[in-house]
Write an enzyme that holds these catalytic residues in place. Structure first.
Site, PDB file in Angstrom:
ATOM      1  N   GLU A 159       0.815  -1.219   0.000  1.00 28.85           N
ATOM      2  CA  GLU A 159       0.000   0.000   0.000  1.00 28.85           C
ATOM      3  C   GLU A 159       0.847   1.266   0.000  1.00 28.85           C
ATOM      4  O   GLU A 159       0.660   2.151   0.837  1.00 28.85           O
ATOM      5  CB  GLU A 159      -0.985  -0.043   1.178  1.00 28.85           C
ATOM      6  CG  GLU A 159      -1.892  -1.265   1.110  1.00 28.85           C
ATOM      7  CD  GLU A 159      -2.777  -1.475   2.332  1.00 28.85           C
ATOM      8  OE1 GLU A 159      -2.736  -0.661   3.264  1.00 28.85           O
ATOM      9  OE2 GLU A 159      -3.508  -2.490   2.369  1.00 28.85           O
ATOM     10  N   ASN A 200       2.134  -4.908  -3.295  1.00 30.07           N
ATOM     11  CA  ASN A 200       0.734  -5.268  -3.060  1.00 30.07           C
ATOM     12  C   ASN A 200      -0.069  -4.001  -2.756  1.00 30.07           C
ATOM     13  O   ASN A 200       0.399  -3.126  -2.018  1.00 30.07           O
ATOM     14  CB  ASN A 200       0.710  -6.203  -1.831  1.00 30.07           C
ATOM     15  CG  ASN A 200      -0.621  -6.862  -1.578  1.00 30.07           C
ATOM     16  OD1 ASN A 200      -1.223  -7.434  -2.488  1.00 30.07           O
ATOM     17  ND2 ASN A 200      -1.087  -6.799  -0.328  1.00 30.07           N
ATOM     18  N   HIS A 236     -10.404  -6.067  -2.399  1.00 23.41           N
ATOM     19  CA  HIS A 236     -11.450  -5.831  -1.393  1.00 23.41           C
ATOM     20  C   HIS A 236     -12.621  -5.134  -2.093  1.00 23.41           C
ATOM     21  O   HIS A 236     -12.634  -3.914  -2.245  1.00 23.41           O
ATOM     22  CB  HIS A 236     -10.903  -4.987  -0.239  1.00 23.41           C
ATOM     23  CG  HIS A 236      -9.853  -5.698   0.550  1.00 23.41           C
ATOM     24  ND1 HIS A 236     -10.128  -6.816   1.302  1.00 23.41           N
ATOM     25  CD2 HIS A 236      -8.518  -5.475   0.688  1.00 23.41           C
ATOM     26  CE1 HIS A 236      -9.022  -7.250   1.888  1.00 23.41           C
ATOM     27  NE2 HIS A 236      -8.027  -6.453   1.518  1.00 23.41           N
ATOM     28  N   GLU A 265      -6.126 -10.630  -1.621  1.00 26.67           N
ATOM     29  CA  GLU A 265      -6.949 -10.433  -0.409  1.00 26.67           C
ATOM     30  C   GLU A 265      -8.433 -10.341  -0.764  1.00 26.67           C
ATOM     31  O   GLU A 265      -9.163  -9.500  -0.218  1.00 26.67           O
ATOM     32  CB  GLU A 265      -6.510  -9.148   0.331  1.00 26.67           C
ATOM     33  CG  GLU A 265      -5.034  -9.112   0.680  1.00 26.67           C
ATOM     34  CD  GLU A 265      -4.609  -7.886   1.478  1.00 26.67           C
ATOM     35  OE1 GLU A 265      -5.478  -7.173   2.007  1.00 26.67           O
ATOM     36  OE2 GLU A 265      -3.389  -7.648   1.565  1.00 26.67           O
ATOM     37  N   ASP A 267     -12.202 -10.268  -0.966  1.00 27.90           N
ATOM     38  CA  ASP A 267     -13.475 -10.432  -0.258  1.00 27.90           C
ATOM     39  C   ASP A 267     -14.477  -9.496  -0.914  1.00 27.90           C
ATOM     40  O   ASP A 267     -14.107  -8.535  -1.585  1.00 27.90           O
ATOM     41  CB  ASP A 267     -13.390 -10.238   1.268  1.00 27.90           C
ATOM     42  CG  ASP A 267     -12.675  -8.992   1.723  1.00 27.90           C
ATOM     43  OD1 ASP A 267     -12.582  -8.018   0.945  1.00 27.90           O
ATOM     44  OD2 ASP A 267     -12.219  -8.965   2.878  1.00 27.90           O
TER      45      ASP A 267
HETATM   46  O1  G3I Z   1      -3.869  -8.185  18.686  1.00 28.61           O
HETATM   47  C1  G3I Z   1      -4.671  -7.135  19.260  1.00 28.61           C
HETATM   48  C2  G3I Z   1      -5.260  -7.558  20.587  1.00 28.61           C
HETATM   49  O2  G3I Z   1      -4.202  -7.764  21.482  1.00 28.61           O
HETATM   50  C3  G3I Z   1      -6.210  -6.474  21.071  1.00 28.61           C
HETATM   51  O3  G3I Z   1      -6.823  -6.898  22.237  1.00 28.61           O
HETATM   52  C4  G3I Z   1      -7.270  -6.174  20.025  1.00 28.61           C
HETATM   53  C5  G3I Z   1      -8.199  -5.054  20.446  1.00 28.61           C
HETATM   54  O4  G3I Z   1      -8.740  -4.389  19.340  1.00 28.61           O
HETATM   55  O5  G3I Z   1      -6.644  -5.806  18.834  1.00 28.61           O
HETATM   56  C6  G3I Z   1      -5.800  -6.806  18.300  1.00 28.61           C
HETATM   57  O6  G3I Z   1      -5.206  -6.343  17.130  1.00 28.61           O
HETATM   58  C7  G3I Z   1      -6.047  -6.251  15.989  1.00 28.61           C
HETATM   59  C8  G3I Z   1      -5.441  -7.116  14.904  1.00 28.61           C
HETATM   60  O7  G3I Z   1      -6.169  -6.960  13.696  1.00 28.61           O
HETATM   61  C9  G3I Z   1      -5.410  -8.588  15.266  1.00 28.61           C
HETATM   62  O8  G3I Z   1      -6.709  -9.063  15.428  1.00 28.61           O
HETATM   63  C10 G3I Z   1      -6.128  -4.817  15.554  1.00 28.61           C
HETATM   64  O9  G3I Z   1      -6.849  -4.061  16.519  1.00 28.61           O
HETATM   65  C11 G3I Z   1      -6.797  -4.718  14.235  1.00 28.61           C
HETATM   66  O10 G3I Z   1      -6.701  -3.371  13.755  1.00 28.61           O
HETATM   67  C12 G3I Z   1      -6.130  -5.631  13.231  1.00 28.61           C
HETATM   68  O11 G3I Z   1      -6.840  -5.531  12.011  1.00 28.61           O
HETATM   69  C13 G3I Z   1      -6.172  -6.070  10.899  1.00 28.61           C
HETATM   70  C14 G3I Z   1      -5.913  -4.959   9.890  1.00 28.61           C
HETATM   71  O12 G3I Z   1      -5.323  -5.517   8.721  1.00 28.61           O
HETATM   72  C15 G3I Z   1      -4.978  -3.900  10.440  1.00 28.61           C
HETATM   73  O13 G3I Z   1      -4.803  -2.863   9.519  1.00 28.61           O
HETATM   74  C16 G3I Z   1      -7.091  -7.110  10.268  1.00 28.61           C
HETATM   75  O14 G3I Z   1      -7.217  -8.224  11.155  1.00 28.61           O
HETATM   76  C17 G3I Z   1      -6.516  -7.590   8.939  1.00 28.61           C
HETATM   77  O15 G3I Z   1      -7.463  -8.385   8.270  1.00 28.61           O
HETATM   78  C18 G3I Z   1      -6.205  -6.372   8.057  1.00 28.61           C
HETATM   79  O16 G3I Z   1      -5.632  -6.834   6.857  1.00 28.61           O
HETATM   80  C19 G3I Z   1      -5.299  -5.843   5.899  1.00 28.61           C
HETATM   81  C20 G3I Z   1      -4.066  -6.336   5.170  1.00 28.61           C
HETATM   82  O17 G3I Z   1      -3.041  -6.625   6.071  1.00 28.61           O
HETATM   83  C21 G3I Z   1      -3.592  -5.307   4.134  1.00 28.61           C
HETATM   84  N1  G3I Z   1      -4.671  -4.940   3.234  1.00 28.61           N
HETATM   85  C22 G3I Z   1      -5.928  -4.543   3.873  1.00 28.61           C
HETATM   86  C23 G3I Z   1      -6.396  -5.608   4.865  1.00 28.61           C
HETATM   87  C24 G3I Z   1      -7.733  -5.228   5.471  1.00 28.61           C
HETATM   88  O18 G3I Z   1      -7.613  -4.064   6.241  1.00 28.61           O
END
Ligand code: G3I
Length: 346
Positions: A159, A200, A236, A265, A267
């Site tokens: 990105e 990516n 997405h 990715e 969906d």
């Molecule tokens: O691990 C912490 C946990 O300790 C905490 O209690 C909890 C509370 O909110 O958060 C947890 O972290 C989260 C993490 O996912 C793991 O679940 C983050 O808040 C959350 O923001 C994070 O979101 C991820 C996101 O990327 C971050 O930008 C999504 O799961 C993941 O699907 C998403 O994936 C991205 C790709 O990497 C890049 N392209 C876009 C895609 C969708 O946003």
């Protein structure tokens, strides 16, 4: 299960059964031969993002994952905040969990991601230019080096563009300028010469100013000898925004640059509640994406960003939207699953 996606249950399909969709005379049979069998037969990677929590704790998640997919991407476990939360302190527990599971189940691993503006610890963001470049080199060398020979492809940078096709004004860009992109690829190549190295991004499915900026950057950097082997088109999508009908043409122009292309990715979200009509529309999006990829020889794989609506980033990020993946929250195959299946089997 109480979410609105539950309301769409009447419209979903169970593997090996025939179900009439609630909204119309559509009957669909979901064959029992898994996606990965059809994909492997045509030397294609059908992948999914994997979350470590359900991988460790949920047999239905594991069973579906390992039955259907021949490739995996760590949804979060290989990002910088997970692998190097403090300077030089690396933690690979979660990443190792995913690579070990993949190895045991004959799945190719796609590494995601080395250099990104998100999910990168504050200590990196506060460094001066020299220290930031050094930290990037050390991070890439350590992570890629650890998995050398075991991770087939890496999202080296993720990105890097804004939505108008300019360079994203991230801390990387502000401190290092565009040079950080080329440096990241060179560090990654040095750490594992056998891994294929990808750039990516999202909103680059159709031909638009952002995908053209990506095209121009890949073309220019490859011309300078920067080791970029592949382009990741995230995918997405949302049914309310329409389908990018020039996807195939876009994939082809990247392939013509001499790089592999992957849908990384995928969906397809919708406004909840889901219903049979929306799920049918969603299935045409899945079908169109995989058809576009299969039509271009250098489009080597398609990864969905999670496979069950039970675990998807969408509802957290887009309140009121969801049901974006090929399986329901209860691991029932949706029409989108069958669309992928039919394309791979055809
Ligand atoms: O691990 C912490 C946990 O300790 C905490 O209690 C909890 C509370 O909110 O958060 C947890 O972290 C989260 C993490 O996912 C793991 O679940 C983050 O808040 C959350 O923001 C994070 O979101 C991820 C996101 O990327 C971050 O930008 C999504 O799961 C993941 O699907 C998403 O994936 C991205 C790709 O990497 C890049 N392209 C876009 C895609 C969708 O946003």
């Amino acid at each position: 299960m109480t979410s609105p996606a539950r309301l769409a249950m009447a419209a979903v399909l169970a593997v090996g059964t025939s179900v009439t969709l609630a909204a119309g005379p559509v009957t669909a049979e979901v064959p029992s031969q898994p996606l990965r069998d059809h994909a492997s037969a045509r030397d294609f990677l059908i992948g999914t993002a994997v979350a470590t929590g359900p991988l460790a704790g949920e047999p239905s998640y594991r069973d579906t994952l390992n039955r259907e997919f021949n490739a995996v991407t760590a949804e979060n476990a290989m990002k910088w905040d997970a692998t190097e939360p403090s300077p030089g302190q690396f933690t690979f527990t979660a990443a190792d969990q995913i690579t070990a599971s993949a190895q045991a189940n004959g799945q190719t691993v796609h590494g995601h991601t080395l250099v990104w503006h998100s999910q990168t610890p504050g200590w990196v963001q506060g460094l001066d230019a020299t220290a930031m470049r050094d930290a990037m080199g050390n991070h890439i060398g350590t992570v890629v080096g650890r998995y050398a020979g075991r991770i087939a492809t890496w999202d080296v940078v993720n990105e890097v563009f804004d939505d108008n096709g300019g360079m994203r004004s991230s801390f990387w860009y502000q401190r290092l300028g565009e040079s950080y992109v080329a440096d990241a690829f060179r560090y990654a190549r040095a750490a594992d010469p056998s891994a294929k190295l990808c750039i990516n991004d999202y909103n680059v499915e159709g031909i638009n100013s952002k995908s053209t900026a990506l095209y121009n950057l890949v073309s220019r950097l490859r011309g300078q000898g920067v080791p970029i082997d592949c382009v990741g088109i995230q995918g997405h999508l949302a049914i309310q925004y329409g389908f990018p009908n020039d996807l195939r043409q876009n994939i082809q122009r990247f392939a013509d640059l001499g790089v592999d292309v992957r849908i990384t990715e995928l969906d397809v979200r919708m406004q909840l509640p889901a219903d049979a009509g929306k799920l049918a529309t969603q299935s045409t999006y899945y079908r169109n994406v995989i058809d576009a990829c299969l039509a271009v020889a250098r489009c080597t794989g398609l990864t969905v960003w999670g496979f069950t609506d039970r675990y998807s980033w969408v509802p957290d990020t887009f309140p009121g939207q969801g049901a974006a993946l090929p399986y329901t929250e209860n691991y029932q195959a949706k029409p989108a699953y069958q669309a992928l299946h039919d394309a791979l089997a055809g």
